[in-house]
Design a protein around this motif. Structure first.
Motif, short mmCIF file in Angstrom:
data_model
loop_
_atom_site.label_atom_id
_atom_site.label_comp_id
_atom_site.label_asym_id
_atom_site.label_seq_id
_atom_site.Cartn_x
_atom_site.Cartn_y
_atom_site.Cartn_z
N CYS A 1 -22.56 -7.08 -2.45
CA CYS A 1 -23.74 -6.79 -3.27
C CYS A 1 -25.00 -7.35 -2.62
O CYS A 1 -24.96 -8.40 -1.99
CB CYS A 1 -23.58 -7.42 -4.65
N LYS B 1 -24.42 -11.08 -1.00
CA LYS B 1 -23.99 -12.27 -1.74
C LYS B 1 -22.91 -13.07 -1.00
O LYS B 1 -22.44 -12.65 0.07
CB LYS B 1 -23.48 -11.85 -3.12
N CYS C 1 -19.18 -11.05 -1.66
CA CYS C 1 -19.03 -9.61 -1.84
C CYS C 1 -20.19 -8.92 -1.12
O CYS C 1 -21.06 -9.57 -0.57
CB CYS C 1 -19.03 -9.25 -3.33
N CYS D 1 -18.28 -10.25 -7.84
CA CYS D 1 -19.24 -11.24 -8.35
C CYS D 1 -19.23 -11.30 -9.89
O CYS D 1 -19.68 -12.29 -10.47
CB CYS D 1 -20.64 -11.03 -7.78
N VAL E 1 -24.30 -5.76 -8.87
CA VAL E 1 -23.06 -6.45 -9.25
C VAL E 1 -21.84 -5.60 -8.87
O VAL E 1 -21.95 -4.39 -8.70
CB VAL E 1 -23.00 -6.72 -10.78
N CYS E 2 -20.68 -6.26 -8.75
CA CYS E 2 -19.43 -5.57 -8.46
C CYS E 2 -18.29 -6.39 -9.07
O CYS E 2 -18.54 -7.49 -9.58
CB CYS E 2 -19.25 -5.40 -6.95
ZN ZN Z 1 -20.75 -8.27 -5.97
#
Ligand code: ZN
Ligand code: MN
Length: 478
Positions: free
Chosen positions: A25, A20, A23, A41, A37-38
């Motif tokens: 991900c 992304k 990040c 994001c 996701v993290c």
């Molecule tokens: Zn992320």
């Protein structure tokens, strides 16, 4: 009234990076919701975004392909608004200085003339989460899309018809797919287009306010929405009325635009520089190295096609300008050595049908081998062109197998002279009048006689042979 239509487009394109925008991900389409996701994001407090270099490089590549200036320094800015799909409360975007500005895309207008459409800017942004609205009035949010890198491409209002807007989008898409920086699949949302349209009475100078149209899910919808909107605005202008700037939604089922809301202005977003992501610095060395790594562009590919396959420049341009078609063409020429036949069939039959249906290569109902088989029948003179078109339609629409279909419907053309001679003689005997008028110098009678032979043979006689045999007999009786 002498009306001019003014159209500008804003296109969001998802970049095909591994990860992304800010990040680590995965940037992938179609995963189980909320699995890639993290904290970054998801926009959790305290998370620190880091700019993805691959996204920056892709944006520069797009800028180079469209003759933009690549700005030495640009910044990420916060575009603030509140919406459930944007948990941070702002989107990272570019405001004062985008990464690329002032480019152009060349299109062909309705009369086939070249026309340059200006690009104001290409900016880097992050995508938002995807809201899924259910029929029971509940909604789900999928954050896998949140933080996917986007470029937003903003055109100048240089287009004057739905046709031109569609041509622009096709060129844009073809180029980005060629560069391999985006899939540009409207059905998956990796290319999304908003249209700004208004009209001007060139005699009085009166204009309608700009209307933004959203929810366009195909290039065809873009063209149709513009045509609808122009007619709607004409009524307003003719009545001497005004209507506020607004956003309208295209409804593909009823073919009309519907008011969504009056438009936000730039001030509503209260843009401000983002404090977390440092400015993006682009060096000349970086630009040079991206330039060197650019894949074969349309012009180079077209020249190579003319050279390798001995097809016309016009045909080569048509094929080369579409990356998927180019790949398909190169695969097909491995199976069928009659390149002219492959070229004609792909352009006149396949491309035309695909455009009509807005379909893509992944969803074709037949294999390359099946198409090759069909072309082999034509190449060996076993079926004529009209039959080939008819079989192809069945392959395209219903996925039939060409060999089976030709066999089941006994479509192999009659090339056996004895058989054709018999039909020819029957027809000549039954149409003495036409024979007379041909002999009296009326060439049109010949076409009629050929038509009758074809009809009696159920379209299966070899047309060249029919022509030859009829003439032979008619000339004998002279
Ligand atoms: Zn992320
Ligand atoms: Mn945007």
């Amino acid at each position: 009234m002498n009306i001019k239509t003014i159209i500008g487009l804003e296109i969001h394109v998802q970049l095909k990076t591994k990860t992304k925008a800010f990040c680590g991900c995965k940037n992938e389409y179609g995963n189980e919701p909320n699995t890639t996701v993290c904290p970054i994001c998801l926009g959790l407090p305290g998370a620190l975004p880091v700019m993805n270099k691959e996204a920056v490089n892709s944006a520069i590549m797009a800028g180079l392909a469209f003759n933009c200036n690549i700005n030495e320094v640009s910044s990420m800015d916060r575009k603030k608004y509140l919406y459930p799909d944007l948990t941070k409360g702002y989107q990272l975007s570019q405001y004062e200085v985008p990464i690329c500005s002032d480019g152009q895309i060349e299109i062909e207008d309705e009369s086939g003339n070249k026309k340059n459409i200006g690009l104001y800017r290409i900016q880097l942004e992050e995508d938002t989460a995807k809201s899924i609205h259910n029929s029971d009035n509940t909604a789900f949010l999928d954050f896998n899309r949140c933080g996917v890198p986007l470029i937003e491409i903003v055109s100048a209002p240089d287009m004057t018809s739905g046709f031109e807007a569609r041509a622009f989008l096709e060129k844009l898409k073809n180029t980005l797919v060629h560069l391999d920086i985006s899939d540009c699949k409207m059905e998956e949302g990796s290319l999304r287009c908003d249209v700004n349209v208004n009209i001007k009475d060139m005699d009085t100078g009166a204009k309608t306010n700009v209307i933004e149209i959203k929810n366009l899910n195909s290039f065809r919808a873009v063209e149709r929405a513009i045509n609808f909107e122009v007619e709607r605005q004409k009524v307003i202008l003719e009545a001497g009325k005004t209507e506020p700037k607004a956003t309208r939604r295209w409804n593909d089922e009823v073919n009309e635009t519907i008011l969504m809301r009056e438009k936000y202005t730039q001030e509503d977003y209260r843009f401000s520089p983002d404090g977390d992501v440092p400015n993006i610095h682009v060096t000349q060395e970086l630009i040079n190295s991206i330039n060197d790594s650019m894949p074969e562009l349309v012009e180079e590919k077209s020249a190579r096609f003319v050279d390798t396959y001995k097809i016309t420049k016009y045909d080569a341009d048509v094929i080369a300008s579409d990356k998927n078609l180019s790949n398909y063409f190169e695969e097909a020429t491995k199976l069928v050595k009659n390149y002219k036949l492959v070229t004609n069939f792909l352009i006149n039959e396949m491309l035309r049908r695909m455009k009509d249906e807005d379909s893509d290569y992944d969803s074709l109902r037949f294999t390359k081998e099946q198409l090759a088989k069909l072309l082999e029948f034509v190449d060996k003179d076993e079926i004529n062109n009209n039959t080939a078109k008819r079989v192809f339609r069945e392959m395209f629409e219903n996925g039939v197998d060409p060999s089976e279909y030709i066999k089941e419907n006994s479509l192999i053309q009659i090339s056996d002279e004895g058989e054709i001679v018999k039909i020819v003689e029957d027809i000549l005997a039954a149409n003495a009048e036409s024979v007379e008028s041909y002999l009296a110098g009326k060439d049109r009678a010949l076409g009629f006689l050929i038509g009758q032979v074809m009809k009696l043979s159920k379209g299966k006689a070899n047309p060249a042979k029919v022509n030859e045999l009829i003439l032979e007999r008619l000339n004998k009786s002279k």
